[in-house]
Design a protein around this motif. Structure first.
Motif, mmCIF file in Angstrom:
data_model
loop_
_atom_site.group_PDB
_atom_site.id
_atom_site.type_symbol
_atom_site.label_atom_id
_atom_site.label_comp_id
_atom_site.label_asym_id
_atom_site.label_seq_id
_atom_site.Cartn_x
_atom_site.Cartn_y
_atom_site.Cartn_z
ATOM 1 N N LEU A 62 2.904 62.534 31.471
ATOM 2 C CA LEU A 62 3.935 61.723 32.112
ATOM 3 C C LEU A 62 4.018 60.319 31.537
ATOM 4 C CD1 LEU A 62 3.336 62.947 35.735
ATOM 5 C CD2 LEU A 62 5.519 63.062 34.539
ATOM 6 N N TYR A 63 3.051 59.937 30.684
ATOM 7 C CA TYR A 63 3.075 58.606 30.095
ATOM 8 C C TYR A 63 3.521 58.623 28.636
ATOM 9 C CZ TYR A 63 0.585 57.569 34.367
ATOM 10 O OH TYR A 63 0.245 57.450 35.683
ATOM 11 N N GLU A 64 3.969 59.763 28.175
ATOM 12 C CA GLU A 64 4.588 59.799 26.856
ATOM 13 C C GLU A 64 5.896 59.013 26.914
ATOM 14 O OE1 GLU A 64 5.068 63.787 25.550
ATOM 15 O OE2 GLU A 64 2.906 64.167 25.394
ATOM 16 N N PHE A 65 6.146 58.250 25.873
ATOM 17 C CA PHE A 65 7.292 57.335 25.926
ATOM 18 C C PHE A 65 8.611 58.079 26.144
ATOM 19 C CE2 PHE A 65 10.542 54.548 24.141
ATOM 20 C CZ PHE A 65 10.236 53.364 24.786
ATOM 21 N N LYS A 66 8.754 59.226 25.523
ATOM 22 C CA LYS A 66 9.998 59.990 25.677
ATOM 23 C C LYS A 66 10.217 60.404 27.123
ATOM 24 C CE LYS A 66 10.363 61.858 20.991
ATOM 25 N NZ LYS A 66 10.427 63.089 20.164
ATOM 26 N N ARG A 67 9.138 60.752 27.803
ATOM 27 C CA ARG A 67 9.273 61.163 29.201
ATOM 28 C C ARG A 67 9.496 59.971 30.118
ATOM 29 N NH1 ARG A 67 5.847 66.578 30.459
ATOM 30 N NH2 ARG A 67 6.237 67.617 28.463
ATOM 31 N N LEU A 68 8.881 58.847 29.786
ATOM 32 C CA LEU A 68 9.115 57.646 30.585
ATOM 33 C C LEU A 68 10.556 57.172 30.466
ATOM 34 C CD1 LEU A 68 5.896 55.503 29.953
ATOM 35 C CD2 LEU A 68 6.557 56.640 32.078
ATOM 36 N N SER A 81 12.345 53.939 33.555
ATOM 37 C CA SER A 81 13.308 54.608 32.669
ATOM 38 C C SER A 81 14.570 53.772 32.494
ATOM 39 C CB SER A 81 13.658 55.997 33.214
ATOM 40 O OG SER A 81 14.390 55.906 34.436
ATOM 41 N N ARG A 82 15.021 53.111 33.580
ATOM 42 C CA ARG A 82 16.212 52.247 33.480
ATOM 43 C C ARG A 82 15.905 51.033 32.598
ATOM 44 N NH1 ARG A 82 19.957 55.278 33.875
ATOM 45 N NH2 ARG A 82 18.251 56.694 33.360
ATOM 46 N N LEU A 83 14.697 50.486 32.745
ATOM 47 C CA LEU A 83 14.312 49.318 31.966
ATOM 48 C C LEU A 83 14.184 49.674 30.484
ATOM 49 C CD1 LEU A 83 13.517 46.336 32.131
ATOM 50 C CD2 LEU A 83 11.150 47.062 32.473
ATOM 51 N N ILE A 84 13.598 50.831 30.195
ATOM 52 C CA ILE A 84 13.471 51.279 28.809
ATOM 53 C C ILE A 84 14.849 51.491 28.193
ATOM 54 C CG2 ILE A 84 12.755 53.219 27.357
ATOM 55 C CD1 ILE A 84 10.290 53.507 29.121
ATOM 56 N N LEU A 85 15.755 52.062 28.961
ATOM 57 C CA LEU A 85 17.109 52.280 28.461
ATOM 58 C C LEU A 85 17.785 50.954 28.123
ATOM 59 C CD1 LEU A 85 19.438 54.222 27.871
ATOM 60 C CD2 LEU A 85 20.097 54.060 30.283
ATOM 61 N N ARG A 136 18.829 49.574 24.294
ATOM 62 C CA ARG A 136 20.166 49.126 23.907
ATOM 63 C C ARG A 136 20.138 47.735 23.284
ATOM 64 N NH1 ARG A 136 23.311 51.065 29.448
ATOM 65 N NH2 ARG A 136 23.446 53.309 28.906
ATOM 66 N N LEU A 137 19.178 46.934 23.709
ATOM 67 C CA LEU A 137 19.040 45.588 23.161
ATOM 68 C C LEU A 137 18.243 45.569 21.858
ATOM 69 C CD1 LEU A 137 18.321 43.597 26.458
ATOM 70 C CD2 LEU A 137 20.447 43.644 25.146
ATOM 71 N N GLY A 138 17.734 46.733 21.460
ATOM 72 C CA GLY A 138 16.995 46.825 20.206
ATOM 73 C C GLY A 138 15.549 46.396 20.291
ATOM 74 N N TYR A 139 14.981 46.343 21.494
ATOM 75 C CA TYR A 139 13.607 45.873 21.655
ATOM 76 C C TYR A 139 12.569 46.859 21.111
ATOM 77 C CZ TYR A 139 15.117 41.975 24.619
ATOM 78 O OH TYR A 139 15.680 40.829 25.088
ATOM 79 N N PHE A 140 12.946 48.115 20.959
ATOM 80 C CA PHE A 140 12.020 49.113 20.432
ATOM 81 C C PHE A 140 12.310 49.470 18.976
ATOM 82 C CE2 PHE A 140 12.109 49.975 25.066
ATOM 83 C CZ PHE A 140 10.779 49.701 25.341
#
Length: 296
Positions: free
Chosen positions: A85-91, A150-154, A158-162
């Protein structure tokens, strides 16, 4: 070619404008683990206050309950991690399967605690109502936390932080295939350019920007996260020399060929971007290091 720029400060003293924009995926995943541990703890104490204190169903054992809370929270986090559950794709994509997985593993945690209490003959000291309240509050809290993450990661995506800035050294067919592969399948990877001292290929997906000195200058003037050396495996001496020269940059250094591993003693074999890479050096201030340094 990149034009030389005067350097008034060493690289460690420079501040890149976009340096603060990059967020480590590992830090996000491990932070979520710590948040979940806190949620499990808080839910247990909230369940105690609500069921035992406020509703008056007893006071509970003042020693046993805190121990059960800590053990259960640790066990719960272990089970959640085993559930991937802590894999980035799942988060980054909170769906019904994650909700079910969270609820299932919290329930298993409660069953294991109950089983331990039965074996130790202390189950009578643990209120079933408190356990059920803890399960319910924990599930709701974890659902809310993972949804918000998940909302924060999204938003950050979009802002290019990753977005990870990568430079490739080598303009052979291997380098061109790697560049095209990264560009087509990994939108969060930005290839800053291809560099090579010997061959300036005109067929590369991204134009060759210059030599090794230009690559080092780029790493000193812009944010660069990783350098991938894509040279034939027979060029072991050349690759070894490149690794030594590139080590002055605070970046991850990876080598695409595998035969060079016998000379470079890589830290580990990693599978990233859909290809196998040899990690020979890591960014000195990556993941948690900038946060720890800021606290100090």
């Amino acid at each position: 070619m990149l034009k030389p720029q005067p350097q008034d400060k060493t690289y460690s003293e420079q501040q890149h404008p976009d340096a603060a924009k990059y967020h480590s995926k590992r830090v996000v995943s491990e932070s979520q683990l710590l948040i979940d541990f806190g949620i499990l703890l808080i839910s247990a104490f909230l369940a105690k206050w609500l069921y035992l204190d406020f509703l008056g169903h007893g006071m509970g054992d003042p020693v046993l309950l805190p121990i059960a809370t800590v053990v259960g929270s640790i066990l719960g986090c272990i089970l959640l991690k085993q559930g991937r559950l802590y894999e980035f794709k799942r988060l980054s994509a909170f769906r019904g399967c994650q909700m079910f997985n969270i609820a299932l593993r919290v329930a298993i945690t409660a069953l294991v605690l109950t089983g331990i209490g039965f074996i130790l003959k202390i189950s009578a000291e643990i209120s079933r109502g408190w356990v059920l309240s803890w399960i319910g509050l924990s599930i709701l809290g974890l659902w809310a936390a993972h949804f918000l993450t998940s909302r924060l990661i999204l938003r950050w995506s979009r802002l290019g932080y990753f977005t990870r800035n990568i430079a490739i050294y080598g303009s052979s067919e291997l380098a061109m295939r790697l560049t095209q592969h990264l560009g087509q399948k990994f939108p969060d990877v930005r290839v800053k350019g291809i560099f090579d001292d010997r061959l300036l290929s005109k067929r590369a997906a991204i134009p060759t920007l210059g030599s090794l000195s230009d690559l080092i200058r780029l790493g000193q003037t812009e944010r660069l996260d990783e350098v991938i050396i894509a040279l034939p495996s027979s060029s072991t001496d050349r690759i070894s020399s490149l690794v030594k020269e590139l080590s002055i940059l605070p970046v991850d250094i990876s080598v695409c060929p595998d035969a060079v591993a016998f000379q470079l003693n890589p830290k580990r074999l990693v599978h990233e971007y859909g290809v196998t890479l040899l990690e020979v050096a890591t960014m000195p201030l990556g993941d948690w290091a900038p946060i720890i340094k800021a606290i100090e």
